[in-house]
Design a protein around this motif. Structure first.
Motif, PDB file in Angstrom:
ATOM      1  N   LEU A 215      32.466  21.837  34.469  1.00 38.22           N
ATOM      2  CA  LEU A 215      31.862  22.407  35.675  1.00 38.22           C
ATOM      3  C   LEU A 215      32.843  22.347  36.841  1.00 38.22           C
ATOM      4  O   LEU A 215      33.003  23.334  37.587  1.00 38.22           O
ATOM      5  N   LEU A 216      33.509  21.209  37.013  1.00 37.98           N
ATOM      6  CA  LEU A 216      34.504  21.063  38.075  1.00 37.98           C
ATOM      7  C   LEU A 216      35.633  22.078  37.895  1.00 37.98           C
ATOM      8  O   LEU A 216      36.089  22.709  38.862  1.00 37.98           O
ATOM      9  N   SER A 217      36.061  22.261  36.660  1.00 38.19           N
ATOM     10  CA  SER A 217      37.112  23.234  36.357  1.00 38.19           C
ATOM     11  C   SER A 217      36.685  24.643  36.754  1.00 38.19           C
ATOM     12  O   SER A 217      37.479  25.417  37.299  1.00 38.19           O
ATOM     13  N   SER A 218      35.429  24.976  36.497  1.00 37.87           N
ATOM     14  CA  SER A 218      34.908  26.294  36.853  1.00 37.87           C
ATOM     15  C   SER A 218      34.925  26.519  38.366  1.00 37.87           C
ATOM     16  O   SER A 218      35.264  27.607  38.843  1.00 37.87           O
ATOM     17  N   VAL A 219      34.550  25.483  39.120  1.00 32.80           N
ATOM     18  CA  VAL A 219      34.518  25.589  40.583  1.00 32.80           C
ATOM     19  C   VAL A 219      35.922  25.811  41.142  1.00 32.80           C
ATOM     20  O   VAL A 219      36.150  26.706  41.970  1.00 32.80           O
ATOM     21  N   VAL A 220      36.885  25.004  40.673  1.00 28.83           N
ATOM     22  CA  VAL A 220      38.266  25.124  41.167  1.00 28.83           C
ATOM     23  C   VAL A 220      38.855  26.482  40.798  1.00 28.83           C
ATOM     24  O   VAL A 220      39.507  27.147  41.612  1.00 28.83           O
ATOM     25  N   ASN A 221      38.620  26.923  39.561  1.00 27.77           N
ATOM     26  CA  ASN A 221      39.126  28.218  39.114  1.00 27.77           C
ATOM     27  C   ASN A 221      38.558  29.349  39.974  1.00 27.77           C
ATOM     28  O   ASN A 221      39.291  30.284  40.350  1.00 27.77           O
ATOM     29  N   ALA A 222      37.267  29.271  40.300  1.00 28.21           N
ATOM     30  CA  ALA A 222      36.628  30.305  41.123  1.00 28.21           C
ATOM     31  C   ALA A 222      37.247  30.349  42.519  1.00 28.21           C
ATOM     32  O   ALA A 222      37.502  31.434  43.069  1.00 28.21           O
ATOM     33  N   LEU A 223      37.509  29.192  43.105  1.00 29.53           N
ATOM     34  CA  LEU A 223      38.095  29.142  44.454  1.00 29.53           C
ATOM     35  C   LEU A 223      39.501  29.750  44.467  1.00 29.53           C
ATOM     36  O   LEU A 223      39.860  30.503  45.382  1.00 29.53           O
ATOM     37  N   ILE A 224      40.297  29.417  43.451  1.00 29.49           N
ATOM     38  CA  ILE A 224      41.653  29.963  43.382  1.00 29.49           C
ATOM     39  C   ILE A 224      41.613  31.482  43.182  1.00 29.49           C
ATOM     40  O   ILE A 224      42.350  32.234  43.830  1.00 29.49           O
ATOM     41  N   CYS A 225      40.747  31.937  42.278  1.00 29.40           N
ATOM     42  CA  CYS A 225      40.632  33.377  42.020  1.00 29.40           C
ATOM     43  C   CYS A 225      40.179  34.128  43.262  1.00 29.40           C
ATOM     44  O   CYS A 225      40.663  35.237  43.530  1.00 29.40           O
ATOM     45  N   LEU A 226      39.271  33.543  44.021  1.00 25.38           N
ATOM     46  CA  LEU A 226      38.803  34.191  45.248  1.00 25.38           C
ATOM     47  C   LEU A 226      39.953  34.401  46.227  1.00 25.38           C
ATOM     48  O   LEU A 226      40.056  35.448  46.885  1.00 25.38           O
ATOM     49  N   TYR A 227      40.842  33.420  46.313  1.00 31.44           N
ATOM     50  CA  TYR A 227      41.996  33.545  47.223  1.00 31.44           C
ATOM     51  C   TYR A 227      42.881  34.721  46.809  1.00 31.44           C
ATOM     52  O   TYR A 227      43.255  35.556  47.643  1.00 31.44           O
ATOM     53  N   PHE A 228      43.205  34.802  45.534  1.00 29.37           N
ATOM     54  CA  PHE A 228      44.116  35.851  45.077  1.00 29.37           C
ATOM     55  C   PHE A 228      43.440  37.219  44.995  1.00 29.37           C
ATOM     56  O   PHE A 228      44.101  38.253  45.144  1.00 29.37           O
ATOM     57  N   LEU A 229      42.129  37.242  44.740  1.00 28.17           N
ATOM     58  CA  LEU A 229      41.412  38.514  44.777  1.00 28.17           C
ATOM     59  C   LEU A 229      41.474  39.122  46.179  1.00 28.17           C
ATOM     60  O   LEU A 229      41.620  40.332  46.349  1.00 28.17           O
ATOM     61  N   HIS A 230      41.364  38.251  47.180  1.00 28.55           N
ATOM     62  CA  HIS A 230      41.452  38.739  48.557  1.00 28.55           C
ATOM     63  C   HIS A 230      42.873  39.191  48.877  1.00 28.55           C
ATOM     64  O   HIS A 230      43.082  40.222  49.545  1.00 28.55           O
ATOM     65  N   ARG A 231      43.858  38.455  48.366  1.00 29.52           N
ATOM     66  CA  ARG A 231      45.247  38.807  48.654  1.00 29.52           C
ATOM     67  C   ARG A 231      45.680  40.109  47.970  1.00 29.52           C
ATOM     68  O   ARG A 231      46.367  40.938  48.573  1.00 29.52           O
ATOM     69  N   GLU A 232      45.252  40.296  46.719  1.00 24.11           N
ATOM     70  CA  GLU A 232      45.719  41.438  45.940  1.00 24.11           C
ATOM     71  C   GLU A 232      44.816  42.662  46.070  1.00 24.11           C
ATOM     72  O   GLU A 232      45.291  43.803  46.049  1.00 24.11           O
ATOM     73  N   LEU A 233      43.488  42.448  46.176  1.00 24.18           N
ATOM     74  CA  LEU A 233      42.549  43.575  46.160  1.00 24.18           C
ATOM     75  C   LEU A 233      41.656  43.652  47.393  1.00 24.18           C
ATOM     76  O   LEU A 233      40.793  44.522  47.478  1.00 24.18           O
ATOM     77  N   LYS A 234      41.850  42.708  48.332  1.00 27.06           N
ATOM     78  CA  LYS A 234      41.021  42.651  49.550  1.00 27.06           C
ATOM     79  C   LYS A 234      39.535  42.443  49.209  1.00 27.06           C
ATOM     80  O   LYS A 234      38.642  42.957  49.911  1.00 27.06           O
ATOM     81  N   ILE A 235      39.270  41.693  48.149  1.00 26.31           N
ATOM     82  CA  ILE A 235      37.890  41.374  47.770  1.00 26.31           C
ATOM     83  C   ILE A 235      37.533  40.000  48.333  1.00 26.31           C
ATOM     84  O   ILE A 235      38.234  39.018  48.083  1.00 26.31           O
ATOM     85  N   ARG A 236      36.446  39.934  49.090  1.00 25.98           N
ATOM     86  CA  ARG A 236      35.982  38.665  49.664  1.00 25.98           C
ATOM     87  C   ARG A 236      34.776  38.147  48.885  1.00 25.98           C
ATOM     88  O   ARG A 236      34.122  38.891  48.154  1.00 25.98           O
ATOM     89  N   LEU A 237      34.469  36.868  49.082  1.00 26.82           N
ATOM     90  CA  LEU A 237      33.278  36.295  48.463  1.00 26.82           C
ATOM     91  C   LEU A 237      32.037  37.055  48.912  1.00 26.82           C
ATOM     92  O   LEU A 237      31.118  37.287  48.108  1.00 26.82           O
ATOM     93  N   LEU A 238      32.015  37.464  50.188  1.00 27.01           N
ATOM     94  CA  LEU A 238      30.864  38.218  50.700  1.00 27.01           C
ATOM     95  C   LEU A 238      30.691  39.530  49.942  1.00 27.01           C
ATOM     96  O   LEU A 238      29.557  39.937  49.650  1.00 27.01           O
TER      97      LEU A 238
END
Length: 482
Positions: free
Chosen positions: A390-413
């Motif tokens: 579960l902890l691994s899933s949370v950390v992976n999601a946070l990292i992916c959110l950062y790069f999704l915003h950087r590469e595709l301008k996708i935010r959590l919202l």
């Protein structure tokens, strides 16, 4: 683009057909086997399957995805020919290495002599995978998922029937081995006979090198993903016990394995599709958000069922001998829900030509979060290991959110807005079913039906227009055929 969109729709349809057939029938088979076999049977095969899953990835070496990603204009038959012969020779070497090196080490590490027989047998598919590599690539590049769906569905049904018969005859864990192996050997002749491509005795190093250069990163990515999915199995078998690994296996099969199966039916379509439109970031962004929506619509009610009704589900469907899996089942169901928020982000990075970024993310999460988390969590049994996942899933999601915003301008919202319907359906169903479960002694099947009904009503409210349009299109198509 309309033609590609139609191919995507057809690909998704056939991919869904394949997974529905495989998943429903697989669930039926696994429920029967869980009632016949014992935790140690599943634990023993769990160790061997985790090792051989990593071996399969090493044998493929990322070449399938490298061939798919390469643009049509620069892909020649010499690429296919060269990759075919290298893959076959590499697979034979891998099999020999597993037989003479990996298997003896595993026997000593787990102190389990039966692995001498099991691991080499489960490694045999690396050879069939090499023989069919080019055939699978050609169908995936053409977005021809109909043939794949038919092949794999037939193989799954035959394998399941044989596995049940073998289990009823008292063959124990060998029934699980048959269930894993048979599909590979059924699909092999189907590919060779029905797909119009034949290997020739030619090999060109320059063409081979062009594919391998990209394949190295995708290989590293696939390897890290596979290790991440199996590291809990490998460590539980050593740090805790094979029997408790079998119990954990149940939680894993019902949550993370279901998650993997459902998402794979869309992923296998999206990667070749993304690769074809890799120059259009806005278009990729749109399809990516849509894919997350579909993942969540399908999986949210399943995970809700496990979170709320894990105890009656285990007792009713697989028996009291598996009751120790209840808590880890709940934890892993939450992990799946976290994974849904950003699932497929690494596929996007790979398809737009950034496989190195994908690999870096996966390595960071695996070695700095998952492995140490499991090691520490194993002191608290399988529930501690589940918390580490579960902890691994949370950390992976946070990292992916950062790069999704950087590469595709996708935010959590953006993601939450896209998922407003399934998220609303999830919580409405939760607040309806939980009090009913706690206050009344309804049969578990009725409670599951209640979850589906409530969740379905909420989705219908949000998607009334889309559902109506779909029905009208279906009726129009039917009238045209008549």
């Amino acid at each position: 683009m309309n033609g590609l969109h139609k191919k995507l729709q057809k690909g998704l349809l056939w991919s869904v057909v394949q997974v529905v057939v495989k998943r429903v029938f697989d669930l039926f088979v696994k429920l029967i086997l869980l009632n016949i076999l014992f935790p140690e049977d599943f634990g023993l095969i769990g160790i061997a399957a985790a090792i051989t899953a990593i071996v399969y990835v090493v044998a493929e070496f990322g070449l399938k995805d490298a061939l798919i990603q390469r643009k049509k204009q620069v892909l020649k038959d010499l690429h296919y020919q060269s990759i075919f012969w290298w893959s076959l020779l590499w697979a034979l070497f891998i099999f020999a290495f597993v037989y003479f090196v990996i298997t003896p080490l595993a026997v000593v590490f787990y102190n389990e002599p039966l692995l001498y027989k099991i691991i080499p047998i489960l490694t045999l598919p690396v050879i069939t995978q090499a023989l069919t590599l080019v055939y699978r690539v050609k169908m995936l590049r053409a977005l021809n998922f109909k043939v794949l769906a038919i092949f794999n569905s037939i193989a799954s049904i035959i394998a399941g029937i044989i596995a049940i018969v073998v289990a009823l005859k008292g063959w124990g864990f060998w029934s699980l081995i048959f269930y894993i192996l048979i599909p590979y050997f059924i699909t092999l002749p189907l590919f060779l006979l029905l797909i119009p491509w034949r290997p020739k005795f030619v090999f060109n190093y320059a063409f081979f090198k062009q594919i391998v250069t990209f394949g190295i990163y995708t290989f590293g990515t696939a390897l890290v993903i596979t290790i991440s999915l199996n590291i809990d199995y490998l460590l539980i078998g050593r740090l805790i016990s094979i029997e408790l690994l079998g119990v954990y296996n149940v939680s894993f099969m019902l949550t993370l394995l279901v998650f993997k199966q459902v998402t794979s039916m869309i992923d296998r379509v999206l990667f070749p599709f993304y690769s074809k439109i890799q120059g259009s970031i806005p278009l990729i962004k749109n399809y990516y958000l849509t894919s997350i929506k579909y993942y969540t619509i399908l999986l949210a009610p399943v995970m809700l069922s496990f979170i709320v009704l894990s105890t009656p589900i285990v007792k009713f469907f697989i028996g009291i001998k598996w009751i120790a899996s209840v808590t880890s089942l709940r934890i892993l169901a939450v992990a799946v829900l976290i994974n849904l928020l950003t699932h497929g982000c690494t596929i996007v990075f790979r398809s737009i030509g950034k496989p190195k970024l994908e690999l870096q993310i996966l390595i960071a999460v695996l070695f700095f979060v998952t492995v140490p988390g499991i090691y520490v969590g194993s002191a608290h049994g399988i529930n501690g290991v589940a918390l580490a996942m579960l902890l691994s899933s949370v950390v992976n999601a946070l990292i992916c959110l950062y790069f999704l915003h950087r590469e595709l301008k996708i935010r959590l919202l953006d993601i939450l807005i896209e998922l407003k319907a399934p998220i609303t359906g999830f919580f409405v169903a939760l607040f309806v079913v939980l009090p009913v479960y706690l206050l009344f002694s309804f049969n578990v099947t009725l409670l599951l039906a209640l979850i589906i009904v409530v969740y379905g009503v909420v989705l219908h409210y949000f998607y009334k227009k889309e559902i109506k349009q779909f029905i009208n299109k279906t009726l129009m198509s039917k009238n045209e055929l008549e």
